[in-house]
Design a protein around this motif. Structure first.
Motif, PDB file in Angstrom:
ATOM      1  N   GLY A 167       0.785  -1.231   0.000  1.00 21.07           N
ATOM      2  CA  GLY A 167       0.000   0.000   0.000  1.00 21.07           C
ATOM      3  C   GLY A 167       0.811   1.272   0.000  1.00 21.07           C
ATOM      4  N   SER A 168       1.986   1.240   0.630  1.00 21.09           N
ATOM      5  CA  SER A 168       2.760   2.472   0.793  1.00 21.09           C
ATOM      6  C   SER A 168       3.936   2.595  -0.163  1.00 21.09           C
ATOM      7  N   GLY A 169       4.457   1.474  -0.626  1.00 20.31           N
ATOM      8  CA  GLY A 169       5.679   1.497  -1.421  1.00 20.31           C
ATOM      9  C   GLY A 169       6.933   1.423  -0.570  1.00 20.31           C
ATOM     10  N   CYS A 170       6.785   1.447   0.756  1.00 23.07           N
ATOM     11  CA  CYS A 170       7.931   1.224   1.643  1.00 23.07           C
ATOM     12  C   CYS A 170       8.211  -0.276   1.644  1.00 23.07           C
ATOM     13  N   THR A 171       9.464  -0.663   1.435  1.00 20.74           N
ATOM     14  CA  THR A 171       9.766  -2.092   1.362  1.00 20.74           C
ATOM     15  C   THR A 171      11.043  -2.438   2.110  1.00 20.74           C
ATOM     16  N   LEU A 172      11.157  -3.710   2.447  1.00 15.91           N
ATOM     17  CA  LEU A 172      12.379  -4.197   3.080  1.00 15.91           C
ATOM     18  C   LEU A 172      13.582  -3.997   2.169  1.00 15.91           C
ATOM     19  N   GLY A 173      13.389  -4.228   0.878  1.00 17.81           N
ATOM     20  CA  GLY A 173      14.485  -4.092  -0.073  1.00 17.81           C
ATOM     21  C   GLY A 173      15.036  -2.678  -0.160  1.00 17.81           C
ATOM     22  N   LYS A 174      14.172  -1.670  -0.021  1.00 19.11           N
ATOM     23  CA  LYS A 174      14.629  -0.279  -0.036  1.00 19.11           C
ATOM     24  C   LYS A 174      15.111   0.161   1.336  1.00 19.11           C
TER      25      LYS A 174
END
Length: 143
Positions: free
Chosen positions: A72-79
């Motif tokens: 939903g947010s575009g916040c990710t573990l990869g980033k």
């Protein structure tokens, strides 16, 4: 343990279909995470500079909220712009440019959800929680 049958994406709203593809199935907590993430994205815009701290019990099914927040947010573990902290109830805090937004479930909602959860009804309940107005699900505070 059997899971509810996979529902083809064409039978779901696109946001839920994408969530199902990412997470592997639908459930109440992943759906609520999607909604929380959408609030953060709507409030702060593009994920660049946005950080999310997800609070949750550190195991499924509640931990599934973290996958929903990512979608939903575009916040990710990869980033590296999302973190998970242990808590007894799910929630998330978004931060960007010195602003902070905290989203928590309404009091008593976890108890209601726990009484509704079943693999046989996960699609039905996910659709329900996808459609309920935000104000009935979340307490949102800025600052």
């Amino acid at each position: 343990m059997s899971r509810a049958p996979f529902v083809p994406p064409m039978d779901l709203p696109e946001e839920l279909a994408a969530l199902q593809r990412f997470h592997g199935h639908l459930g109440i907590y992943v759906t609520l995470g999607l909604r929380m993430g959408a609030i953060g994205k709507r409030t702060f815009g593009h994920w660049k500079g946005l950080r999310a701290t997800v609070r949750t019990v550190p195991q499924p099914p509640m931990m599934c909220v973290a996958d929903g927040v990512q979608v939903g947010s575009g916040c990710t573990l990869g980033k590296g712009n999302i973190a998970v902290e242990p808590a007894s109830e799910p929630g998330v805090t978004f931060e960007k440019d010195g602003r902070r937004l905290t989203i928590a479930l309404k009091p008593g909602l976890v108890r209601t959800i726990e009484g509704e959860m079943s693999h046989e009804r996960e699609i039905e309940r996910s659709l329900h929680y996808f459609q309920v107005p935000e104000a009935e699900l979340f307490d949102v505070t800025e600052g």
